[in-house]
Design an enzyme around this catalytic site. Structure first.
Site, PDB file in Angstrom:
ATOM      1  N   LYS A  17       0.846  -1.204   0.000  1.00  0.00           N
ATOM      2  CA  LYS A  17       0.000   0.000   0.000  1.00  0.00           C
ATOM      3  C   LYS A  17       0.882   1.256   0.000  1.00  0.00           C
ATOM      4  CE  LYS A  17      -3.754  -2.555   2.174  1.00  0.00           C
ATOM      5  NZ  LYS A  17      -4.494  -2.926   3.373  1.00  0.00           N
ATOM      6  N   GLN A  61      -4.515  -1.593   9.613  1.00  0.00           N
ATOM      7  CA  GLN A  61      -4.418  -2.933   9.022  1.00  0.00           C
ATOM      8  C   GLN A  61      -4.952  -3.986   9.999  1.00  0.00           C
ATOM      9  OE1 GLN A  61      -3.483  -3.447   5.840  1.00  0.00           O
ATOM     10  NE2 GLN A  61      -3.777  -5.643   6.001  1.00  0.00           N
ATOM     11  N   ASP A  84     -11.155   2.313   3.962  1.00  0.00           N
ATOM     12  CA  ASP A  84     -11.482   0.889   3.863  1.00  0.00           C
ATOM     13  C   ASP A  84     -12.998   0.676   3.759  1.00  0.00           C
ATOM     14  OD1 ASP A  84      -9.294  -0.950   3.957  1.00  0.00           O
ATOM     15  OD2 ASP A  84      -8.888  -0.353   6.026  1.00  0.00           O
TER      16      ASP A  84
END
Ligand code: GUN
Length: 250
Positions: A17, A61, A84
């Protein structure tokens, strides 16, 4: 990007990422907390990032170490910075089809179907896995495009039979090479969301690629299939977040 602990898979995802941010020219910061970090430390960090004007997207994460409450952490993220699309506000907006962001992996899968001109309308779509990150939103996005959707899980009876009905089969179960040829209809489109390790420690997906590839019309490889689409969608969401926060309309 926030990473807690030293899960090797999470480290690879976060590095990828970070590289994607560099490739598209986004400024990014990484916060790597030790596995011993407390809930309070993590929530403090999220709150700091919520109030930083030069940060438009926050990604924590997952999975987090067991002693941390991921639901509370996701709930603490400003929904406008939730790239997200895990926050309850964003999940609800997706259900209502009035969303700002779509969850990265399911949206990446839809983008792939669109770019290969694979129609969803009226198709039998079977998703194996009911996680909040992939299975549930994947089913919703297929439904939004008028697919007939079945979501399977560990208590599903006659799983192979249900899978064999699928025109579009999405495997998001987290078990290496779980989907075998006898679970796939001739000519089906097979999307492999898995990121697993086989008996030799080699990266593989949830689909037994070698046995399935000759039976289907399309199949995504692991690595190099859905993973890059997830990251591309994350970049798209981050740009959208920046525009939302700065009232930029285009
Ligand atoms: N862990 C596995 N997939 C994801 C994802 O898309 N986002 C985050 N934050 N964690 C993950």
């Amino acid at each position: 990007m926030v990473i807690v602990g030293d899960d090797p898979a999470s480290r690879v995802y976060v590095n990828n990422k970070k590289k994607a941010c560099e490739a598209v020219g986004f400024y990014s910061e990484e916060y790597a907390l030790p596995a011993s970090a407390t809930q309070e430390e993590l929530l403090d960090l999220v709150n700091t990032l919520n109030s930083k004007a030069d940060i438009n997207g926050i990604l924590v994460q997952l999975p987090l170490p067991k002693h941390l409450d991921d639901k509370a952490v996701i709930a603490a993220i400003n929904p406008q910075k939730d790239v997200d699309a895990f926050h309850a506000v964003n999940v609800g907006k997706i259900m209502l089809c009035e969303y700002d962001f779509l969850p990265c992996t399911p949206a990446g899968v839809m983008e792939m179907l669109h770019s290969y001109d694979i129609p969803v309308e009226g198709k039998e779509c079977v998703v194996i896995g009911r996680s909040n990150i992939v299975g549930k939103p994947m089913g919703m996005l297929l439904l939004h495009e008028n697919g007939t959707v079945t979501i399977c899980h560990s208590r599903t009876k006659n799983l192979a039979e249900v899978c064999r009905r699928a025109d579009i089969l999405v495997a998001a179960v987290g078990i290496p090479k779980f989907v075998k040829a006898d679970m796939v209809k001739d000519g089906a489109v097979v999307i492999d969301v898995g990121m697993d390790r086989d008996e030799n420690g080699k990266l593989c997906g949830d689909v037994d690629f070698e046995s399935v590839k000759d039976k289907c019309s399309f199949i995504t490889p692991v690595p190099g299939g859905v993973g890059p689409m997830t990251i591309a969608t994350l970049m798209k969401n981050t740009l959208k977040a920046c525009k939302l926060q700065n009232n930029i309309n285009d």
